[in-house]
Design a protein around this motif. Structure first.
Motif, mmCIF file in Angstrom:
data_model
loop_
_atom_site.group_PDB
_atom_site.id
_atom_site.type_symbol
_atom_site.label_atom_id
_atom_site.label_comp_id
_atom_site.label_asym_id
_atom_site.label_seq_id
_atom_site.Cartn_x
_atom_site.Cartn_y
_atom_site.Cartn_z
ATOM 1 N N UNK A 47 0.781 -56.224 -5.982
ATOM 2 C CA UNK A 47 1.931 -55.813 -5.161
ATOM 3 C C UNK A 47 3.229 -55.860 -5.970
ATOM 4 N N UNK A 48 3.154 -55.251 -7.150
ATOM 5 C CA UNK A 48 4.336 -55.170 -8.004
ATOM 6 C C UNK A 48 4.464 -53.753 -8.531
ATOM 7 N N UNK A 49 5.585 -53.473 -9.173
ATOM 8 C CA UNK A 49 5.809 -52.166 -9.772
ATOM 9 C C UNK A 49 5.431 -52.201 -11.242
ATOM 10 N N UNK A 50 5.148 -51.031 -11.797
ATOM 11 C CA UNK A 50 4.844 -50.963 -13.220
ATOM 12 C C UNK A 50 6.108 -51.142 -14.052
ATOM 13 N N UNK A 51 7.197 -50.544 -13.612
ATOM 14 C CA UNK A 51 8.450 -50.603 -14.360
ATOM 15 C C UNK A 51 9.535 -51.294 -13.548
ATOM 16 N N UNK A 52 10.546 -51.786 -14.247
ATOM 17 C CA UNK A 52 11.759 -52.238 -13.568
ATOM 18 C C UNK A 52 12.688 -51.030 -13.435
ATOM 19 N N UNK A 53 13.757 -51.167 -12.668
ATOM 20 C CA UNK A 53 14.603 -50.023 -12.309
ATOM 21 C C UNK A 53 15.189 -49.362 -13.560
ATOM 22 N N UNK A 54 14.865 -48.090 -13.731
ATOM 23 C CA UNK A 54 15.431 -47.302 -14.812
ATOM 24 C C UNK A 54 15.000 -47.697 -16.212
ATOM 25 N N UNK A 55 13.958 -48.520 -16.332
ATOM 26 C CA UNK A 55 13.553 -49.027 -17.641
ATOM 27 C C UNK A 55 12.202 -48.452 -18.067
ATOM 28 N N UNK A 56 11.970 -48.354 -19.378
ATOM 29 C CA UNK A 56 10.705 -47.802 -19.875
ATOM 30 C C UNK A 56 9.569 -48.808 -19.796
ATOM 31 N N UNK A 57 8.365 -48.293 -19.953
ATOM 32 C CA UNK A 57 7.150 -49.096 -19.981
ATOM 33 C C UNK A 57 6.397 -48.766 -21.260
ATOM 34 N N UNK A 58 5.818 -49.770 -21.883
ATOM 35 C CA UNK A 58 4.947 -49.520 -23.030
ATOM 36 C C UNK A 58 3.516 -49.852 -22.640
ATOM 37 N N UNK A 59 2.604 -48.922 -22.928
ATOM 38 C CA UNK A 59 1.176 -49.132 -22.709
ATOM 39 C C UNK A 59 0.528 -49.286 -24.077
ATOM 40 N N UNK A 60 -0.140 -50.392 -24.294
ATOM 41 C CA UNK A 60 -0.632 -50.669 -25.642
ATOM 42 C C UNK A 60 -1.923 -51.473 -25.584
ATOM 43 N N UNK A 61 -2.432 -51.822 -26.752
ATOM 44 C CA UNK A 61 -3.630 -52.646 -26.858
ATOM 45 C C UNK A 61 -3.247 -54.034 -27.348
ATOM 46 N N UNK A 62 -4.166 -54.981 -27.185
ATOM 47 C CA UNK A 62 -3.914 -56.320 -27.694
ATOM 48 C C UNK A 62 -3.666 -56.323 -29.186
ATOM 49 N N UNK A 63 -4.415 -55.517 -29.909
ATOM 50 C CA UNK A 63 -4.264 -55.461 -31.366
ATOM 51 C C UNK A 63 -2.869 -54.986 -31.750
ATOM 52 N N UNK A 64 -2.385 -53.930 -31.078
ATOM 53 C CA UNK A 64 -1.052 -53.411 -31.386
ATOM 54 C C UNK A 64 0.043 -54.410 -31.005
ATOM 55 N N UNK A 65 -0.152 -55.114 -29.902
ATOM 56 C CA UNK A 65 0.842 -56.101 -29.485
ATOM 57 C C UNK A 65 0.915 -57.240 -30.495
#
Length: 258
Positions: free
Chosen positions: A155-173
């Motif tokens: 019950x949460x949003x993927x992004x915060x207001x007006x902000x970007x999201x990064x989708x990545x892997x554990x290795x890249x992080x």
């Protein structure tokens, strides 16, 4: 000409199936299934259950099963290893197209989540069509991704207001660290529990889930510093019980209010 339908089936809940996907299921003559071994047999069972549930009773269809190529997650350069794996999968799919389909028939490949997100089936079918050894056309039917299933369950949003999201892997992080200009990072394919590297950062929250959408679903959320150990214990226990684990998480940085 043979037709391939790449159908997104959601993150594990049969009710994730869209009307578009139901219509696609009812066009299929043969479903291609990659068998990844006994430990992941439940994933095959779910695919069969979806077909039984949503394909009309008078429609005939069949399954063609092949052994999925294996790969070593810790061997060699990652992109080269994945390239080799996809080449092996391409060969298997080409064999099934040649041996399990008649001209004019339609095959279905049921893809966990959404076919466009960290899945190679679209790329493989593109390469098969380009190679020209099999006369195919293919279409993609989107599905509910693990990303959207996870945020809905928490019950949460993927992004915060007006902000970007990064989708990545554990290795890249691990390699790049937490992105400095991003509040929200969604992490997939993390067999090394990379979130634990950030556990001392008191500004981070985590929304973690395993087997999301299935009866075995596990959800944990809170300040990363407080729940990292709990997640690690739950993950280890679940993997021991099931022999495999499918999990993902959202890391969210809490910003100081002005």
């Amino acid at each position: 000409m043979k037709t391939i339908l790449i159908i997104g089936i959601g993150a594990g809940n049969p009710e994730h199936i869209t009307i578009q996907a139901v219509n696609a299921l009812n066009r299929v003559d043969v479903f291609f299934i990659m068998d990844k071994g006994e430990a992941k047999g439940s994933m095959i069972d779910l695919r069969r259950d979806i077909c039984a549930r949503f394909i009309t009773a008078n429609r005939k269809y069949r399954f063609a099963t092949a052994q999925s190529p294996q790969w070593d997650r810790h061997s060699g350069e990652y992109n080269a290893v994945i390239g080799g794996l996809n080449s092996d999968k391409q060969a298997v799919f080409e064999q099934m197209i040649a041996g399990e389909m008649q001209d004019g028939e339609t095959a279905g490949v049921l893809v966990w989540g959404d076919p466009s997100l960290y899945d190679s089936t679209i790329r493989i079918m593109t390469d098969i069509a380009a190679a020209g050894r099999q006369a195919i056309t293919y279409d993609v039917i989107p599905g509910i991704s693990s990303l959207h299933a996870l945020t809905a369950q928490h019950r949460t949003t993927l992004n915060t207001v007006g902000q970007p999201v990064e989708i990545t892997t554990g290795r890249r992080l691990t390699e790049g660290g937490f992105p400095p200009r991003t509040d929200s990072v969604f992490v997939m394919l993390d067999g090394d529990e990379t979130y634990r590297h950030f556990a001392e950062d008191d500004s981070l929250d985590i929304y973690w889930g395993a087997y999301v959408g299935t009866p075995d679903e596990i959800l944990i959320a809170g300040r990363l510093k407080d729940v990292a150990g709990q997640i690690a214990q739950a993950r280890a226990a679940a993997k021991k019980t099931h022999g495999w684990i499918m999990d993902s998480y959202l890391l969210r940085r809490r910003r100081q209010k002005d």
